[in-house]
Scaffold this active site. Structure first.
Site, PDB file in Angstrom:
ATOM      1  N   HIS A 188      41.381  43.414  44.829  1.00 23.83           N
ATOM      2  CA  HIS A 188      41.299  44.509  43.868  1.00 23.83           C
ATOM      3  C   HIS A 188      40.152  45.475  44.178  1.00 23.83           C
ATOM      4  O   HIS A 188      40.124  46.587  43.657  1.00 23.83           O
ATOM      5  CB  HIS A 188      41.192  43.976  42.431  1.00 23.83           C
ATOM      6  CG  HIS A 188      39.849  43.427  42.057  1.00 23.83           C
ATOM      7  ND1 HIS A 188      39.570  42.077  42.035  1.00 23.83           N
ATOM      8  CD2 HIS A 188      38.700  44.043  41.683  1.00 23.83           C
ATOM      9  CE1 HIS A 188      38.319  41.892  41.652  1.00 23.83           C
ATOM     10  NE2 HIS A 188      37.760  43.079  41.432  1.00 23.83           N
TER      11      HIS A 188
ATOM     12  N   ASP B 195      43.921  37.216  45.112  1.00 24.34           N
ATOM     13  CA  ASP B 195      43.000  38.349  45.045  1.00 24.34           C
ATOM     14  C   ASP B 195      41.997  38.323  46.200  1.00 24.34           C
ATOM     15  O   ASP B 195      40.816  38.601  46.010  1.00 24.34           O
ATOM     16  CB  ASP B 195      42.260  38.379  43.707  1.00 24.34           C
ATOM     17  CG  ASP B 195      41.638  39.755  43.414  1.00 24.34           C
ATOM     18  OD1 ASP B 195      42.016  40.723  44.106  1.00 24.34           O
ATOM     19  OD2 ASP B 195      40.784  39.840  42.527  1.00 24.34           O
TER      20      ASP B 195
ATOM     21  N   SER C 110      32.352  41.677  42.389  1.00 28.48           N
ATOM     22  CA  SER C 110      33.658  41.225  42.865  1.00 28.48           C
ATOM     23  C   SER C 110      33.703  41.198  44.384  1.00 28.48           C
ATOM     24  O   SER C 110      33.344  42.167  45.048  1.00 28.48           O
ATOM     25  CB  SER C 110      34.760  42.146  42.341  1.00 28.48           C
ATOM     26  OG  SER C 110      34.907  42.019  40.949  1.00 28.48           O
TER      27      SER C 110
END
Length: 467
Positions: free
Chosen positions: A96, A127, A200
């Site tokens: 993402h 992911d 992230s």
């Protein structure tokens, strides 16, 4: 009490400092900036009637101020984190972070500057994304560790680019293992080490400087860290990265069954000692069918690993190699059987069209209708097949109504369901069902297992034989 004190005395205390660890691993941690070209509407153009005396005026005005009023573009940027896993420039991050990006820029720790990156491959299911930068000199990198060895309570350190503030570390402990959020292959480590937006894709380190997780998500009512962060376990990530590096995509194993968890009432109805394993509800054409697996089998071991539930089976099968022949142990009618299944590829199976069921000629006899186990049932007819959108070869008993206070209603059965098996034997008539119920009573069973299909999707339901 003495034993407890002895155990506590051997527990590892908190590190005096994380400075040495941070200094050791920080050169391999990177900040990631992405840029995306986004179309931007400049707004409505002036509407001037043709032939108006102002027509020439507005045309000259627009020409002087850029002329064309078509949508313009702007650059949208995003920030994230990642880490180098090899000296030749492979970098791991979250999917993402880079999804939809036109440009990806990697900023290295210290004075190493920036480099453009290309996408090697991505896996939205976990992911995870694998990037590559080109450089003439070897890059500092960090190794993966064994996430299976990390314990709840062990110290960990997170590193990344929180809220775009640049390289930053936070420390905490592993709060829980085996967390599942939304994905089929989820295996998250939960930590209270502060993770915020921008973290992230960054690494979660153990105290040996090994990556045991990729920081992926936070649970928060306000978008900031409240001490509930999730990192995808390294034992999942390494398998994904290896496949992305070799193929540019994932290639997961496919068994080819539909399954459900074995609940306590299902276990009792099947005469099982424990409510564990994965209950097979359907075996379409594929690897499992070729190996002789049947609906009603309970998968208790796959490739040498005991199966507790459906989630564990899906994860283990997905981590297995395409084309690999695996030994699968099933329970069938109270006996164990060993099957050897050659796995297919899940990605191909998902995209393949479902095969059509063979046609059969329906009988001409009028259907019988009766209430059994709190269910108003009708034997199958061509009219019911057409009404329910079933294939010509579909058989079983159609539920036409459910008594409101019955166990069948409590278990969620409803009109339009089709019961195809009872006691793991096929049903054609209501007499077949009554015979299976009688057999269950004679055998001392308190419930009977029904295979119910709704909209083509099968599931097993255990109903009490005394209604």
């Amino acid at each position: 009490m003495l034993t407890l004190l002895a155990s506590v005395s051997h527990a590892r205390g908190a590190p005096e400092s994380f400075a040495d660890l941070a200094q050791q691993v920080s050169p391999a941690v990177v900040n990631i900036t992405t840029a995306t070209v986004v179309a931007q509407d400049t707004g409505p153009s002036p509407m001037v009637p043709e032939g108006s005396p102002f027509e020439d005026f507005f045309r000259d005005f627009l020409d002087r101020n850029g002329g064309d009023q078509s949508p313009q573009s702007r650059r949208s940027s995003a920030l994230g984190s990642g880490f180098v896993i090899s000296e030749d420039g492979f970098i791991v991050t979250n999917n993402h972070v880079i999804e939809g990006a036109d440009e990806i820029e990697i900023e290295f720790f210290g004075d190493r500057g920036t480099l453009p990156a290309t996408v090697v491959g991505t896996d939205p299911n976990t992911d995870i994304a694998l990037l590559k930068v080109e450089t003439d000199e070897p890059l500092p990198f960090v190794p993966f560790g064994d996430s299976g060895a990390i314990r709840v309570g062990d110290w960990v350190m997170a590193m990344g680019n929180p809220l775009g503030q640049g390289f930053s570390i936070s420390a905490g402990i592993i709060s829980a293992r085996g967390r599942e959020l939304q994905g089929t292959y989820d295996d998250f480590l939960q930590t209270d080490a502060a993770i915020n937006r921008g973290n992230s894709g960054g690494p979660l380190f153990n105290m040996d400087g090994q990556v045991i997780g990729v920081n992926t998500a936070i649970l928060s009512p306000n978008g900031g860290s409240i001490g509930i962060g999730f990192a995808m376990a390294s034992n999942v990530v390494t398998k994904v990265v290896d496949q992305l590096k070799e193929f540019g995509e994932t290639r997961r194993g496919w068994l080819g069954v539909r399954i459900q968890d074995v609940t306590d009432d299902v276990a009792e109805a099947m005469g099982l000692a424990d409510a564990r394993g994965a209950l097979v509800t359907d075996v379409p054409e594929g690897p499992a069918m070729d190996a002789g697996m049947e609906a009603g089998d309970v998968i208790v071991n796959f490739g040498g690993e005991d199966i507790e539930d459906t989630r564990e089976l899906v994860r283990i099968v997905g981590n297995s190699g395409v084309g690999e022949t695996v030994r699968v142990i099933v329970l069938r009618e109270g006996q164990t059987q060993t099957l050897r299944v050659t796995l297919g590829r899940r990605e191909e199976a998902i995209s393949a069209d479902a095969s059509e069921a063979p046609e059969e000629t329906p009988g001409e006899d009028a259907p019988l209708e009766k209430t059994v186990l709190g269910l108003s049932l009708s034997e199958m007819t061509p009219e019911l097949r057409e009404e329910l959108g079933l294939d010509a070869g579909s058989s079983g008993l159609v539920v036409t109504a459910v008594l409101a206070e019955s166990q069948a209603a409590a278990k969620g059965l409803e009109a339009g369901d089709v019961i195809t098996e009872a006691g793991q034997q096929r049903l054609e008539t209501i007499a077949d069902l009554e015979a299976r119920v009688a057999e269950a009573k004679d055998g001392g069973r308190q419930s009977i297992l029904l295979l119910v299909r709704r909209g083509g999707d099968p599931r097993f339901v255990a109903l009490p034989v005394e209604e």
